[in-house]
Design a protein around this motif. Sequence first.
Motif, PDB file in Angstrom:
ATOM      1  N   ARG A  12       0.830  -1.208   0.000  1.00  0.00           N
ATOM      2  CA  ARG A  12       0.000   0.000   0.000  1.00  0.00           C
ATOM      3  C   ARG A  12       0.864   1.258   0.000  1.00  0.00           C
ATOM      4  O   ARG A  12       0.521   2.244  -0.667  1.00  0.00           O
ATOM      5  N   LEU A  13       1.962   1.229   0.746  1.00  0.00           N
ATOM      6  CA  LEU A  13       2.867   2.378   0.740  1.00  0.00           C
ATOM      7  C   LEU A  13       3.420   2.599  -0.660  1.00  0.00           C
ATOM      8  O   LEU A  13       3.575   3.748  -1.108  1.00  0.00           O
ATOM      9  N   ALA A  14       3.705   1.515  -1.384  1.00  0.00           N
ATOM     10  CA  ALA A  14       4.194   1.638  -2.757  1.00  0.00           C
ATOM     11  C   ALA A  14       3.135   2.304  -3.643  1.00  0.00           C
ATOM     12  O   ALA A  14       3.481   3.091  -4.542  1.00  0.00           O
ATOM     13  N   LEU A  15       1.859   2.013  -3.409  1.00  0.00           N
ATOM     14  CA  LEU A  15       0.791   2.664  -4.170  1.00  0.00           C
ATOM     15  C   LEU A  15       0.770   4.167  -3.901  1.00  0.00           C
ATOM     16  O   LEU A  15       0.618   4.970  -4.821  1.00  0.00           O
ATOM     17  N   VAL A  16       0.924   4.538  -2.625  1.00  0.00           N
ATOM     18  CA  VAL A  16       0.927   5.957  -2.275  1.00  0.00           C
ATOM     19  C   VAL A  16       2.148   6.646  -2.877  1.00  0.00           C
ATOM     20  O   VAL A  16       2.049   7.760  -3.419  1.00  0.00           O
ATOM     21  N   GLU A  17       3.290   5.994  -2.816  1.00  0.00           N
ATOM     22  CA  GLU A  17       4.520   6.575  -3.363  1.00  0.00           C
ATOM     23  C   GLU A  17       4.384   6.807  -4.867  1.00  0.00           C
ATOM     24  O   GLU A  17       4.793   7.859  -5.389  1.00  0.00           O
ATOM     25  N   ALA A  18       3.799   5.830  -5.571  1.00  0.00           N
ATOM     26  CA  ALA A  18       3.620   5.981  -7.021  1.00  0.00           C
ATOM     27  C   ALA A  18       2.672   7.135  -7.329  1.00  0.00           C
ATOM     28  O   ALA A  18       2.902   7.914  -8.271  1.00  0.00           O
ATOM     29  N   TRP A  19       1.630   7.277  -6.533  1.00  0.00           N
ATOM     30  CA  TRP A  19       0.668   8.363  -6.741  1.00  0.00           C
ATOM     31  C   TRP A  19       1.319   9.730  -6.512  1.00  0.00           C
ATOM     32  O   TRP A  19       1.212  10.622  -7.354  1.00  0.00           O
ATOM     33  N   ILE A  20       2.030   9.870  -5.418  1.00  0.00           N
ATOM     34  CA  ILE A  20       2.626  11.170  -5.107  1.00  0.00           C
ATOM     35  C   ILE A  20       3.730  11.522  -6.099  1.00  0.00           C
ATOM     36  O   ILE A  20       3.918  12.695  -6.457  1.00  0.00           O
ATOM     37  N   SER A  21       4.447  10.515  -6.587  1.00  0.00           N
ATOM     38  CA  SER A  21       5.506  10.795  -7.557  1.00  0.00           C
ATOM     39  C   SER A  21       4.949  11.369  -8.856  1.00  0.00           C
ATOM     40  O   SER A  21       5.644  12.091  -9.587  1.00  0.00           O
ATOM     41  N   GLN A  22       3.673  11.073  -9.149  1.00  0.00           N
ATOM     42  CA  GLN A  22       3.028  11.575 -10.363  1.00  0.00           C
ATOM     43  C   GLN A  22       2.124  12.772 -10.103  1.00  0.00           C
ATOM     44  O   GLN A  22       1.651  13.405 -11.056  1.00  0.00           O
ATOM     45  N   GLU A  23       1.883  13.066  -8.824  1.00  0.00           N
ATOM     46  CA  GLU A  23       0.974  14.158  -8.469  1.00  0.00           C
ATOM     47  C   GLU A  23       1.785  15.439  -8.285  1.00  0.00           C
ATOM     48  O   GLU A  23       2.404  15.666  -7.256  1.00  0.00           O
ATOM     49  N   GLU A  24       1.722  16.300  -9.295  1.00  0.00           N
ATOM     50  CA  GLU A  24       2.567  17.495  -9.310  1.00  0.00           C
ATOM     51  C   GLU A  24       2.167  18.538  -8.272  1.00  0.00           C
ATOM     52  O   GLU A  24       2.932  19.465  -7.995  1.00  0.00           O
ATOM     53  N   LEU A  25       0.994  18.374  -7.659  1.00  0.00           N
ATOM     54  CA  LEU A  25       0.530  19.353  -6.673  1.00  0.00           C
ATOM     55  C   LEU A  25       0.882  18.981  -5.236  1.00  0.00           C
ATOM     56  O   LEU A  25       0.592  19.731  -4.313  1.00  0.00           O
ATOM     57  N   LEU A  26       1.499  17.804  -5.043  1.00  0.00           N
ATOM     58  CA  LEU A  26       1.816  17.343  -3.696  1.00  0.00           C
ATOM     59  C   LEU A  26       3.280  16.951  -3.563  1.00  0.00           C
ATOM     60  O   LEU A  26       3.938  16.588  -4.546  1.00  0.00           O
TER      61      LEU A  26
ATOM     62  N   ILE B 286      -8.564  12.841  -4.149  1.00  0.00           N
ATOM     63  CA  ILE B 286      -7.760  13.968  -3.670  1.00  0.00           C
ATOM     64  C   ILE B 286      -7.214  14.759  -4.855  1.00  0.00           C
ATOM     65  O   ILE B 286      -7.267  15.995  -4.885  1.00  0.00           O
ATOM     66  N   SER B 287      -6.688  14.053  -5.834  1.00  0.00           N
ATOM     67  CA  SER B 287      -6.165  14.733  -7.026  1.00  0.00           C
ATOM     68  C   SER B 287      -7.256  15.536  -7.728  1.00  0.00           C
ATOM     69  O   SER B 287      -7.024  16.666  -8.188  1.00  0.00           O
TER      70      SER B 287
END
Length: 364
Positions: A271-285, A355-356
Amino acid sequence: MKYERMPIEVDSVTDATIESLGLKIPNLTLLYNEHRGNTQLRQLIASDANVSDGDVLITSGAAGALFIIATSQLGGDGIRKQPGSATAADSHLVVVRPNYATNLETPKAIGCETTFIDVTFEAGFQPDLAEIEAAIKPNTRLVSVTCPHNPTGTSMSAEALTRLVAITKERGVLLLVDETYRDISYTPKLPVAASLADHVISVCSLSKSFGIPGIRVGWIITKNKQLQETFLAAKEQISISGSVIDEWIAEQVLSQRESILGKTQEEMKARLALVEAWISQEELLEWVKPTGGVVCFPRMKKEPARGLASFYERLLNKYGTYVGPGHWFGLSDTYFRLGYGWPSRDQLEAGMKAISQALRDEDT
């Protein structure tokens, strides 16, 4: 004491059930339990912590443990001073912030003088040990930290923990380490802090890492016998003893510690890997990647459309997604706490997508 409501939110792994744990509650005798807690349960906790079972006191969750520690060591307004007791006027607390609400609100309710040590995003949410040492005064009774840190999921290094133990020993103050998330770690696990010296107090529970907050079992560990007697006296005045049923369940769970935690650890890594992948692509966070626990504390790079209040309102009301805003922890609402342990993977991914969307949505 002056009580105020505080934010209580879901921040554990998925809640277990009696059936999921493979348990069948036997015909237990519902007597007053051992006041210190079931002996076998304390032995299981002690063996993992590298202490003796006499160093363990079972409490009503970590919240109960923190309440006992604060009220017995920090005193309060309106309490007549007795020999050897503390009052708000003569006790001082140094506490790392942001922090879990109980670590902040109970001392506040008592009326204790408090110095906050604010950790920062830029410092990787690591406490400044020199700042902690400088904050210690002649009337300081207690230094309070969390490790892994709540709400960021970051952990101190072994060297930093050892140094903090040494600093507080040298200055003659107690060190409280809230280790509620200790059992889920993505780096080598630190020792239980209370095993390192007899002025250190560790607090933990089965609520977060094991996902069973409903049985209300936590514990205090300290090798200081005088403190243990004080904590026991406080517990006896609050509840006399714990629940026979709760402590039986806790014993069964900790008897399967490695099996339960092994599965949980692997799931939380995924699950942490899922969050990391999301934040790495989320330019606003942006974030500081957690090293333990099941929470993280992203920061918005800019204020979202129509402001922060509108963001949280539409995130909840339009997208059905709930996070802990930064003001819960004494910081700007550009920060928010995201728990990735409690929902299913599908719910987690849907929540991150929401959130995005809410960050970009211009609706009120």
